[in-house]
Design a protein around this motif. Structure first.
Motif, PDB file in Angstrom:
ATOM      1  N   SER A  73       0.834  -1.205   0.000  1.00  0.00           N
ATOM      2  CA  SER A  73       0.000   0.000   0.000  1.00  0.00           C
ATOM      3  C   SER A  73       0.866   1.252   0.000  1.00  0.00           C
ATOM      4  CB  SER A  73      -0.952  -0.020   1.190  1.00  0.00           C
ATOM      5  OG  SER A  73      -0.224  -0.326   2.343  1.00  0.00           O
ATOM      6  N   ALA A  74       2.134   1.110   0.425  1.00  0.00           N
ATOM      7  CA  ALA A  74       3.016   2.282   0.436  1.00  0.00           C
ATOM      8  C   ALA A  74       3.727   2.477  -0.908  1.00  0.00           C
ATOM      9  CB  ALA A  74       4.039   2.117   1.544  1.00  0.00           C
ATOM     10  N   GLY A  75       3.447   1.628  -1.903  1.00  0.00           N
ATOM     11  CA  GLY A  75       4.089   1.765  -3.216  1.00  0.00           C
ATOM     12  C   GLY A  75       4.596   0.424  -3.680  1.00  0.00           C
ATOM     13  N   ALA A  76       5.755   0.426  -4.357  1.00  0.00           N
ATOM     14  CA  ALA A  76       6.301  -0.843  -4.860  1.00  0.00           C
ATOM     15  C   ALA A  76       6.701  -1.759  -3.703  1.00  0.00           C
ATOM     16  CB  ALA A  76       7.526  -0.551  -5.721  1.00  0.00           C
ATOM     17  N   ALA A  77       6.525  -3.058  -3.900  1.00  0.00           N
ATOM     18  CA  ALA A  77       6.929  -4.019  -2.858  1.00  0.00           C
ATOM     19  C   ALA A  77       7.633  -5.189  -3.508  1.00  0.00           C
ATOM     20  CB  ALA A  77       5.704  -4.502  -2.091  1.00  0.00           C
ATOM     21  N   GLU A  78       8.613  -5.751  -2.800  1.00  0.00           N
ATOM     22  CA  GLU A  78       9.236  -6.975  -3.298  1.00  0.00           C
ATOM     23  C   GLU A  78       8.562  -8.152  -2.602  1.00  0.00           C
ATOM     24  OE1 GLU A  78      13.549  -7.109  -3.582  1.00  0.00           O
ATOM     25  OE2 GLU A  78      13.466  -9.262  -3.199  1.00  0.00           O
ATOM     26  N   ILE A  79       8.076  -9.089  -3.394  1.00  0.00           N
ATOM     27  CA  ILE A  79       7.361 -10.234  -2.816  1.00  0.00           C
ATOM     28  C   ILE A  79       7.990 -11.532  -3.329  1.00  0.00           C
ATOM     29  CG2 ILE A  79       5.134  -9.047  -2.573  1.00  0.00           C
ATOM     30  CD1 ILE A  79       5.116 -11.266  -5.403  1.00  0.00           C
ATOM     31  N   ASP A  80       7.745 -12.604  -2.597  1.00  0.00           N
ATOM     32  CA  ASP A  80       8.048 -13.935  -3.130  1.00  0.00           C
ATOM     33  C   ASP A  80       6.698 -14.531  -3.510  1.00  0.00           C
ATOM     34  OD1 ASP A  80       8.324 -16.819  -3.276  1.00  0.00           O
ATOM     35  OD2 ASP A  80      10.369 -16.494  -2.589  1.00  0.00           O
ATOM     36  N   ALA A  81       6.495 -14.802  -4.783  1.00  0.00           N
ATOM     37  CA  ALA A  81       5.176 -15.225  -5.264  1.00  0.00           C
ATOM     38  C   ALA A  81       4.712 -16.507  -4.580  1.00  0.00           C
ATOM     39  CB  ALA A  81       5.207 -15.401  -6.779  1.00  0.00           C
ATOM     40  N   MET A  82       5.646 -17.414  -4.261  1.00  0.00           N
ATOM     41  CA  MET A  82       5.261 -18.670  -3.599  1.00  0.00           C
ATOM     42  C   MET A  82       4.743 -18.393  -2.179  1.00  0.00           C
ATOM     43  SD  MET A  82       5.663 -21.448  -5.462  1.00  0.00           S
ATOM     44  CE  MET A  82       5.745 -22.751  -4.244  1.00  0.00           C
ATOM     45  N   VAL A  83       5.227 -17.300  -1.575  1.00  0.00           N
ATOM     46  CA  VAL A  83       4.773 -16.950  -0.225  1.00  0.00           C
ATOM     47  C   VAL A  83       3.487 -16.126  -0.319  1.00  0.00           C
ATOM     48  CG1 VAL A  83       5.395 -15.715   1.889  1.00  0.00           C
ATOM     49  CG2 VAL A  83       7.141 -17.009   0.636  1.00  0.00           C
ATOM     50  N   LEU A  84       3.511 -15.139  -1.225  1.00  0.00           N
ATOM     51  CA  LEU A  84       2.350 -14.245  -1.354  1.00  0.00           C
ATOM     52  C   LEU A  84       1.063 -15.025  -1.629  1.00  0.00           C
ATOM     53  CD1 LEU A  84       1.457 -11.147  -1.797  1.00  0.00           C
ATOM     54  CD2 LEU A  84       1.426 -11.814  -4.213  1.00  0.00           C
ATOM     55  N   LEU A  85       1.156 -16.060  -2.457  1.00  0.00           N
ATOM     56  CA  LEU A  85      -0.067 -16.747  -2.902  1.00  0.00           C
ATOM     57  C   LEU A  85      -0.579 -17.786  -1.903  1.00  0.00           C
ATOM     58  CD1 LEU A  85       0.821 -17.228  -6.671  1.00  0.00           C
ATOM     59  CD2 LEU A  85      -0.840 -15.648  -5.697  1.00  0.00           C
ATOM     60  N   ARG A  86       0.226 -18.088  -0.879  1.00  0.00           N
ATOM     61  CA  ARG A  86      -0.177 -19.188   0.030  1.00  0.00           C
ATOM     62  C   ARG A  86      -1.556 -18.968   0.642  1.00  0.00           C
ATOM     63  NH1 ARG A  86       3.666 -22.538   2.667  1.00  0.00           N
ATOM     64  NH2 ARG A  86       2.743 -22.116   4.693  1.00  0.00           N
ATOM     65  N   ARG A  87      -1.716 -17.891   1.356  1.00  0.00           N
ATOM     66  CA  ARG A  87      -3.001 -17.703   2.047  1.00  0.00           C
ATOM     67  C   ARG A  87      -4.149 -17.427   1.086  1.00  0.00           C
ATOM     68  NH1 ARG A  87      -2.457 -15.123   8.037  1.00  0.00           N
ATOM     69  NH2 ARG A  87      -2.367 -17.175   8.998  1.00  0.00           N
ATOM     70  N   PRO A  88      -3.961 -16.539   0.091  1.00  0.00           N
ATOM     71  CA  PRO A  88      -5.085 -16.308  -0.837  1.00  0.00           C
ATOM     72  C   PRO A  88      -5.567 -17.608  -1.490  1.00  0.00           C
ATOM     73  CG  PRO A  88      -3.427 -14.606  -1.118  1.00  0.00           C
ATOM     74  CD  PRO A  88      -2.846 -15.593  -0.156  1.00  0.00           C
TER      75      PRO A  88
END
Ligand code: HEM
Length: 339
Positions: A73-88
């Motif tokens: 929400s504060a702008g660009a973020a670095e994510i790990d897609a394997m982690v980001l998608l776990r809960r969703p």
């Protein structure tokens, strides 16, 4: 290994000769295999359109929440897609399968499914004989029993008559594979920036280039002739969506170009995406196909409204299917829709 579509379909659809395996580890004697009856495999009905809609709706809501948690929400973020998608993904699949279960209990089940998948990983990846009891197997058993127990509490009130084990398997398959498929999709889109990519074509193309279930196995119940070869009873036969997706007869392009991600290859009327069986075929084909594909389309649509760039080079983790590792991506919004 079945190397043509015709052979692959025969292996997956002739259940009397090619049994769904219980265990394909070395040393297991499969020669007594007698199709579905031996292991009593349950045949999962496909998810209903209502289940798919429910899962898709929650996925997008949860994706927004997961991104906020990454500082997006504060702008660009670095994510790990394997982690980001776990809960969703876990929550979306639980919502699809468990219907009217209240959100707190559903989220609790989703976390137990993730814990079971995590505990299964070292068991699946282990090179040691699965017959030897080990700490990893004890951890897996604990995680599985915790999930079974929670499902045992909630299923009767939902009117679901399947056993906790059957539902647990459905949930685990419906969480682990779409997380990997979605992560590959984001990786490919980050590596091939093109704001006009068709979400449907992108989803199919990611499933062609990197199908998480890159191979599936069956066991012959009797001696068979397969593509001109004699195969004895009790042998393992593999079908590989990865290999089939590289056949020029099933995907439009020259063989050399079939290793690259090119969603536009599906922008023509004379080709049928999915011919390489990314969801299997026959009695044990994927019952969550419509949900899995729907989540991938939604993810590709979301990605089209953002700028994605790879934050690190990606390698292939082959320990359980094929997974991108690391799956680090920098995400920045192109507009204000998700902020
Ligand atoms: C993009 C996402 C997905 C992909 C690529 C995928 C792929 C596959 C494939 C290839 C198989 C066949 C395996 C075999 O023949 O041995 C399969 C089976 C299965 N899938 Fe999926 N799947 C996805 C999503 C889902 C979802 C969302 C669910 C549940 C909600 C699910 C539940 C299952 C189950 C329970 C089986 C086993 C069926 C059986 O043994 O009879 N999958 N999947």
């Amino acid at each position: 290994m079945a190397t043509s579509l015709e052979t692959a379909k025969r292996v997956l659809m002739d259940a009397a000769s090619f049994d769904f395996p219980n265990n394909v580890s070395r040393g297991s004697d499969m020669s007594g295999s007698t199709a579905d009856t031996r292991t009593g495999h349950y045949i999962y009905p496909p998810l209903s359109p209502e289940q798919v809609e429910r899962g898709r709706w929650l996925f997008l809501a949860e994706l927004g929440d997961a991104l906020s948690g990454s500082g997006f929400s504060a702008g660009a973020a670095e994510i790990d897609a394997m982690v980001l998608l776990r809960r969703p993904v876990a929550r979306a699949t639980c919502s699809a399968v468990l219907g009217s279960l209240d959100a707190d209990s559903r989220n609790e089940v989703a976390d137990l499914v993730l814990a079971w998948i995590d505990a299964l990983a070292p068991v699946i990846a282990s090179r040691r004989s699965p017959g030897r009891w080990s700490r990893a197997r004890r951890g897996e058993r604990r995680a599985r029993l915790a999930l079974d127990a929670r499902l045992g509490d909630v299923l009767p009130a939902l009117g679901i008559e399947d056993t906790p084990q059957i539902v647990a398997t459905l949930l685990a398959a419906g969480v682990q594979v779409p997380i990997a498929a979605g992560a590959w999709l984001l990786i490919f889109l980050a590596a091939h920036p093109d704001s006009d990519v068709d979400p449907d074509h992108a989803a199919w193309e990611a499933l062609r280039v990197a199908p998480p279930t890159w191979a599936t196995a069956r066991i012959t119940t009797t001696a068979v002739e397969l593509a001109g070869e004699q195969v004895g009873a009790g042998e393992v036969v593999l079908v590989s969506p990865l290999l089939l997706g590289r056949l020029a007869s099933l995907a439009p392009d020259e063989p050399d170009d079939l290793t690259s991600f090119c969603p536009d290859r599906w922008a023509r009327d004379d080709v049928r995406p999915g011919a390489w069986l990314p969801f299997g075929a026959g009695a044990h084909a994927c019952p969550g196909r419509t949900l899995g594909l729907g989540l991938m389309r939604d993810l590709a649509t979301w990605a089209g409204r953002h700028e994605l760039t790879l934050a690190a080079s990606v390698t292939i983790d082959e320990s359980r299917g094929i997974l991108p590792a690391p799956a680090r991506i920098i995400v920045s919004p192109l507009d204000d829709i998700d902020r």
